[in-house]
Design a protein around this motif. Sequence first.
Motif, PDB file in Angstrom:
ATOM      1  N   GLN A 129       0.821  -1.204   0.000  1.00 19.27           N
ATOM      2  CA  GLN A 129       0.000   0.000   0.000  1.00 19.27           C
ATOM      3  C   GLN A 129       0.860   1.261   0.000  1.00 19.27           C
ATOM      4  OE1 GLN A 129      -3.409   1.132  -0.101  1.00 19.27           O
ATOM      5  NE2 GLN A 129      -3.226  -0.776  -1.220  1.00 19.27           N
ATOM      6  N   TYR A 130       2.085   1.155   0.529  1.00 21.95           N
ATOM      7  CA  TYR A 130       2.946   2.329   0.640  1.00 21.95           C
ATOM      8  C   TYR A 130       3.697   2.633  -0.650  1.00 21.95           C
ATOM      9  CZ  TYR A 130       1.808   2.837   5.510  1.00 21.95           C
ATOM     10  OH  TYR A 130       1.116   3.052   6.673  1.00 21.95           O
ATOM     11  N   VAL A 131       3.258   2.017  -1.752  1.00 24.83           N
ATOM     12  CA  VAL A 131       3.761   2.404  -3.074  1.00 24.83           C
ATOM     13  C   VAL A 131       3.005   3.645  -3.566  1.00 24.83           C
ATOM     14  CG1 VAL A 131       4.082   1.601  -5.460  1.00 24.83           C
ATOM     15  CG2 VAL A 131       4.387   0.008  -3.570  1.00 24.83           C
ATOM     16  N   HIS A 132       1.915   3.988  -2.886  1.00 27.66           N
ATOM     17  CA  HIS A 132       1.067   5.089  -3.367  1.00 27.66           C
ATOM     18  C   HIS A 132       1.762   6.437  -3.517  1.00 27.66           C
ATOM     19  CE1 HIS A 132       0.472   7.215   0.453  1.00 27.66           C
ATOM     20  NE2 HIS A 132       0.292   6.043   1.042  1.00 27.66           N
ATOM     21  N   PRO A 133       2.840   6.776  -2.740  1.00 32.26           N
ATOM     22  CA  PRO A 133       3.490   8.075  -2.985  1.00 32.26           C
ATOM     23  C   PRO A 133       4.031   8.230  -4.400  1.00 32.26           C
ATOM     24  CG  PRO A 133       4.181   7.196  -0.861  1.00 32.26           C
ATOM     25  CD  PRO A 133       3.414   6.103  -1.544  1.00 32.26           C
ATOM     26  N   VAL A 134       4.427   7.103  -5.016  1.00 31.85           N
ATOM     27  CA  VAL A 134       4.916   7.153  -6.401  1.00 31.85           C
ATOM     28  C   VAL A 134       3.807   7.640  -7.325  1.00 31.85           C
ATOM     29  CG1 VAL A 134       5.767   5.777  -8.331  1.00 31.85           C
ATOM     30  CG2 VAL A 134       6.589   5.307  -6.016  1.00 31.85           C
ATOM     31  N   PHE A 135       2.654   7.001  -7.225  1.00 30.63           N
ATOM     32  CA  PHE A 135       1.518   7.375  -8.079  1.00 30.63           C
ATOM     33  C   PHE A 135       1.021   8.784  -7.755  1.00 30.63           C
ATOM     34  CE2 PHE A 135       0.897   2.606  -7.780  1.00 30.63           C
ATOM     35  CZ  PHE A 135       1.389   2.356  -9.039  1.00 30.63           C
ATOM     36  N   THR A 136       0.983   9.108  -6.458  1.00 30.82           N
ATOM     37  CA  THR A 136       0.506  10.436  -6.050  1.00 30.82           C
ATOM     38  C   THR A 136       1.381  11.532  -6.646  1.00 30.82           C
ATOM     39  OG1 THR A 136      -0.278   9.501  -3.950  1.00 30.82           O
ATOM     40  CG2 THR A 136      -0.083  11.893  -4.081  1.00 30.82           C
ATOM     41  N   ALA A 137       2.708  11.320  -6.618  1.00 28.85           N
ATOM     42  CA  ALA A 137       3.644  12.316  -7.150  1.00 28.85           C
ATOM     43  C   ALA A 137       3.427  12.541  -8.640  1.00 28.85           C
ATOM     44  CB  ALA A 137       5.081  11.865  -6.885  1.00 28.85           C
ATOM     45  N   VAL A 138       3.266  11.440  -9.391  1.00 30.00           N
ATOM     46  CA  VAL A 138       3.073  11.543 -10.844  1.00 30.00           C
ATOM     47  C   VAL A 138       1.742  12.222 -11.166  1.00 30.00           C
ATOM     48  CG1 VAL A 138       2.793  10.233 -12.978  1.00 30.00           C
ATOM     49  CG2 VAL A 138       4.525   9.531 -11.310  1.00 30.00           C
ATOM     50  N   LEU A 139       0.684  11.824 -10.453  1.00 27.64           N
ATOM     51  CA  LEU A 139      -0.640  12.406 -10.695  1.00 27.64           C
ATOM     52  C   LEU A 139      -0.673  13.888 -10.318  1.00 27.64           C
ATOM     53  CD1 LEU A 139      -2.856   9.466  -9.384  1.00 27.64           C
ATOM     54  CD2 LEU A 139      -2.650  10.206 -11.757  1.00 27.64           C
ATOM     55  N   ALA A 140       0.041  14.245  -9.238  1.00 28.24           N
ATOM     56  CA  ALA A 140       0.082  15.652  -8.815  1.00 28.24           C
ATOM     57  C   ALA A 140       0.770  16.519  -9.859  1.00 28.24           C
ATOM     58  CB  ALA A 140       0.795  15.769  -7.467  1.00 28.24           C
ATOM     59  N   CYS A 170      10.992   2.620  -4.352  1.00 33.86           N
ATOM     60  CA  CYS A 170       9.750   1.836  -4.367  1.00 33.86           C
ATOM     61  C   CYS A 170       9.766   0.784  -5.480  1.00 33.86           C
ATOM     62  CB  CYS A 170       8.540   2.755  -4.538  1.00 33.86           C
ATOM     63  SG  CYS A 170       8.106   3.671  -3.041  1.00 33.86           S
ATOM     64  N   LEU A 171      10.235   1.173  -6.659  1.00 33.90           N
ATOM     65  CA  LEU A 171      10.308   0.218  -7.768  1.00 33.90           C
ATOM     66  C   LEU A 171      11.309  -0.900  -7.459  1.00 33.90           C
ATOM     67  CD1 LEU A 171      10.193   2.641 -10.847  1.00 33.90           C
ATOM     68  CD2 LEU A 171       8.357   1.195  -9.963  1.00 33.90           C
ATOM     69  N   ALA A 172      12.447  -0.529  -6.836  1.00 37.08           N
ATOM     70  CA  ALA A 172      13.436  -1.536  -6.441  1.00 37.08           C
ATOM     71  C   ALA A 172      12.859  -2.473  -5.384  1.00 37.08           C
ATOM     72  CB  ALA A 172      14.697  -0.855  -5.908  1.00 37.08           C
ATOM     73  N   GLY A 173      12.119  -1.903  -4.429  1.00 37.62           N
ATOM     74  CA  GLY A 173      11.497  -2.715  -3.381  1.00 37.62           C
ATOM     75  C   GLY A 173      10.473  -3.685  -3.940  1.00 37.62           C
ATOM     76  N   LEU A 174       9.671  -3.217  -4.884  1.00 40.16           N
ATOM     77  CA  LEU A 174       8.683  -4.099  -5.537  1.00 40.16           C
ATOM     78  C   LEU A 174       9.383  -5.255  -6.245  1.00 40.16           C
ATOM     79  CD1 LEU A 174       5.991  -1.758  -7.154  1.00 40.16           C
ATOM     80  CD2 LEU A 174       5.628  -3.554  -5.465  1.00 40.16           C
ATOM     81  N   THR A 175      10.465  -4.933  -6.943  1.00 45.67           N
ATOM     82  CA  THR A 175      11.217  -5.967  -7.671  1.00 45.67           C
ATOM     83  C   THR A 175      11.758  -7.015  -6.710  1.00 45.67           C
ATOM     84  OG1 THR A 175      11.866  -4.339  -9.336  1.00 45.67           O
ATOM     85  CG2 THR A 175      13.121  -6.382  -9.256  1.00 45.67           C
ATOM     86  N   LEU A 235      13.510  -7.107   2.937  1.00 48.53           N
ATOM     87  CA  LEU A 235      14.375  -6.282   2.086  1.00 48.53           C
ATOM     88  C   LEU A 235      13.555  -5.341   1.204  1.00 48.53           C
ATOM     89  CD1 LEU A 235      17.054  -8.937   0.989  1.00 48.53           C
ATOM     90  CD2 LEU A 235      17.361  -7.044   2.600  1.00 48.53           C
ATOM     91  N   GLY A 236      12.559  -5.885   0.517  1.00 48.93           N
ATOM     92  CA  GLY A 236      11.719  -5.066  -0.358  1.00 48.93           C
ATOM     93  C   GLY A 236      10.943  -4.029   0.420  1.00 48.93           C
ATOM     94  N   GLY A 237      10.388  -4.452   1.562  1.00 45.07           N
ATOM     95  CA  GLY A 237       9.640  -3.514   2.400  1.00 45.07           C
ATOM     96  C   GLY A 237      10.530  -2.412   2.944  1.00 45.07           C
ATOM     97  N   GLY A 238      11.766  -2.763   3.293  1.00 50.33           N
ATOM     98  CA  GLY A 238      12.708  -1.759   3.782  1.00 50.33           C
ATOM     99  C   GLY A 238      12.996  -0.693   2.740  1.00 50.33           C
TER     100      GLY A 238
END
Length: 277
Positions: free
Chosen positions: A89-100, A119-124, A259-262
Amino acid sequence: MLLSALGFSLMTAFVKLVGTHDIPLFEIVAARAFVSLIISYLDVKRKRISVWGKNKKLLLARGTVGTIALMCVYYSVTTLPLAAATILQYVHPVFTAVLAVIFLKEKIQIPTIICIVFCLAGLTVMVLPGMESDSSYQLPIMSVGIAILGAFGSAIAYVIVRKLSNTEDSSVIIFYFPLIALPVSVLLIGHDFVIPDMHVLILMVLIGICTQFGQYGLTKAMQTQAAGKASAYSYIQVVFSGLIGVWVFNEIPSIWTYLGGGLIISGALINVFGQKR
C-alpha cells in the motif's frame, strides 16, 4: 498518529479474519461502508453543515475511486500475508507524485524521484524471487497486481481530496466514501450473500469502527502537527501489521519481504523528510 496506525492495522486484521469465514469480499466492504456511513453522517450533522457539499461531481469521483481502491486493498489483505499487503500500500506516494504533476501542476522534486526509484526496487525485490520456478518463496502475482492497483486508486483519491480540501469540509469528503461504497458493494454481492453468525458480525462491525478510529487519529494528527512529521509516524503500521500477522495468523515474513519492504518504506520516508529540507 500511532493510535491511527494501530486502528488501521486492526482493521486489516479483522478483514483477514472475516475472510477466513468464507464471507464474500463485497459483503465485507458493504459492512464496513454501512458502519462508516452512519458515523460519518452523524459527524456531518454534528457540524451543522450540508452533507452534499459544493463540488458534487468531484466528491462522487472521490467516492467512486475510493470504493474501487478499498475493494482492491481488502482483496490483497485476504490473499497476501498481512505485512506484505500493508507494505504494498505504501507504493502510493509514487503514483501520487506523478498524478500531482499531471493534474495539480506540482513540480516533482529530487526526494520524490529517489522515492520512486526505491519503491520500484522494493517491488522488484519482493516479487521477482517468487517468479523463479524453484523458489519456495512466492507472492501470488494477481494479488500483488491488485494490491498495486489499490495503491494507485488510493493515490488518485489523495489527489482528489487535495483538490477538494480548498472548498469542502473534511467530514463531507469522508461521508461520500461510504455513500458510494455501500450501494455499489451491495449490488455486487448479488446472490453470494452469506448470513454471518454473531461472532463474524461483531468482527465486521469492528472493521468499520477501527477504520473510523484510524481516520479520526489521522485527522487530529494532521491538525496538530506538520503533515510531513505526522505522516512519517504512519509507517509504524507496517510494524503493527507484521506483529499481528505473526501473532494471529502465524505469518513469518520472508527475507525478501523485509528487504523489499525496507526499500519501499525508506523511499517513502525520504520523500516525507526530503520535501521539508
